[in-house]
Design a protein around this motif. Structure first.
Motif, PDB file in Angstrom:
ATOM      1  N   ALA A 259       0.772  -0.936   0.063  1.00  9.32           N
ATOM      2  CA  ALA A 259      -0.006  -0.108   0.026  1.00  9.32           C
ATOM      3  C   ALA A 259       0.893   1.174  -0.072  1.00  9.32           C
ATOM      4  N   VAL A 260       1.881   1.237   0.658  1.00  7.66           N
ATOM      5  CA  VAL A 260       2.648   2.436   1.068  1.00  7.66           C
ATOM      6  C   VAL A 260       3.612   2.736  -0.418  1.00  7.66           C
ATOM      7  N   MET A 261       3.875   1.435  -0.985  1.00  5.32           N
ATOM      8  CA  MET A 261       4.588   1.766  -2.251  1.00  5.32           C
ATOM      9  C   MET A 261       3.995   2.236  -3.279  1.00  5.32           C
ATOM     10  N   THR A 262       2.673   1.784  -3.346  1.00  6.79           N
ATOM     11  CA  THR A 262       1.693   2.259  -4.402  1.00  6.79           C
ATOM     12  C   THR A 262       1.270   3.464  -4.011  1.00  6.79           C
ATOM     13  N   TYR A 263       0.988   4.038  -2.831  1.00 11.55           N
ATOM     14  CA  TYR A 263       0.763   5.349  -2.890  1.00 11.55           C
ATOM     15  C   TYR A 263       1.723   6.546  -2.971  1.00 11.55           C
TER      16      TYR A 263
END
Ligand code: RIB
Length: 333
Positions: A259-263
């Protein structure tokens, strides 16, 4: 700028036991030092919370039972600032439940009773797409038809799709995902899909090449636990070492990472800094117990980064070249 992410995924209550070691087949252990807890979890919910804690406008579509667990989860998501208007209450199935055994040292074993998650239907997704998301984020812990329909609706609207490939099933029809921006399995998921266990750079590259033939993904990012992350873009591969922390509980670290990578990637399109940021967020999460309870905020990740930079600058000034070399890594976080 705040971007809107539509997370179409799972929600569970986790029944977590913290124990010395897991039993062998046929063995009963009475662990007098064990503790247990009921913690909000589910791969989708953990990711949705991570998005919200990193400042995203997160719209979460999931299916929960018409029971007290479902109600507890919904009020938690609202308190996290997640948009729950498309959450669905399933009158036929209970809220998903995961039984999690966490051994000393943080390694876990998870058994999921999917409940309402498995009853998410293709037709449940038409309405949520009216929120005009900037990206669609998926995992594989809900019914296949819902994952595939979300990809179809996203493709129709030209919305980028990000897939955290968890949990893996060898017979999942990966080709039906269509075009994917980032496809991210962990080591064991990678082995299930490709038959190759990515234990080092060589095997990770072979697995990533095979995965790229199975999924039309721009980036393959393999989460390799304490070995860090491995990224392949079709031409080159890159390795991103993990942060050095003492793990307490690895539950949800993968959910937080993706999730953090995506955002981060959605905000500036830089895959390298996105993975570094995700490594830090996942590292913080493994130092904490539970799933949703372990997810850091953006402020905590930045604080970690600043403290690391400061320590490295001090070490460099004191002539410690080994730590000094690591400084360039931190700089680009
Ligand atoms: O990735 C961790 C999650 O997997 C847990 O929260 C559990 O609910 C299962 O979905």
């Amino acid at each position: 700028m705040k971007k809107r992410v539509l997370v179409v995924s799972s929600a569970n209550i986790d029944f977590v036991q913290n124990i010395e070691r897991v039993p062998y087949s046929g063995e009963t252990i009475v662990d007098y030092n064990a503790t247990y807890n009921y913690v909000p979890g589910g791969k989708g919910a953990n990711s949705a919370i991570a998005f919200a804690r990193f400042g995203a406008d997160c719209v979460f579509v999931c299916k929960v039972g018409a029971d007290s667990n479902g109600a507890r989860l919904k009020s938690l998501y609202k308190a996290e600032g997640i948009d729950t208007r498309f959450m669905i209450e399933d009158r036929e199935n209970p809220t998903g439940l995961a039984s999690i055994l966490v051994e000393k040292g943080g390694k876990n074993r998870i058994m999921v009773f999917p409940g309402a998650n498995a009853n998410m239907k293709a037709e449940d997704l038409e309405d949520p797409f009216t929120c005009y998301p900037d990206a669609v984020y998926l995992q594989l812990e809900i019914a296949d038809e819902a994952v595939i329909e979300a990809c179809r609706l996203a493709a129709e609207r030209d919305i980028p799709v990000f897939v955290d490939a968890a949990p893996a099933r060898f017979d999942f029809p990966l080709a039906s995902l269509g075009k994917v921006e980032i496809f991210s399995p962990n080591e064991s998921e990678c082995r299930v899909f490709t038959g190759i266990a990515p234990t080092n750079e060589d095997s990770a590259l072979r697995a990533a090449i095979r995965l790229r033939k199975m999924v039309d993904a721009k980036y393959i990012v393999i989460k390799m636990g304490d070995k860090g992350a491995f990224m392949f873009d079709g031409k080159e591969y890159f390795v991103y070492p993990s942060e050095n922390v003492i793990p307490v509980d690895t539950t949800a670290a993968g959910d937080v990472f993706t999730a953090v990578m995506t955002y981060s990637y959605m905000q500036n399109g830089n895959i390298h800094s996105a993975i570094r940021m995700a490594n830090v967020a996942a590292a913080i999460s493994v130092t904490r117990a539970g799933a949703s309870t372990s997810i850091p905020t953006l402020a905590e990740v930045l604080e970690y980064r600043d403290a690391k930079k400061k320590a490295e600058a001090e070490a460099e000034a004191a002539g410690d070249t080994e730590n000094g070399e690591a400084d360039s890594e931190a700089e680009t976080l």
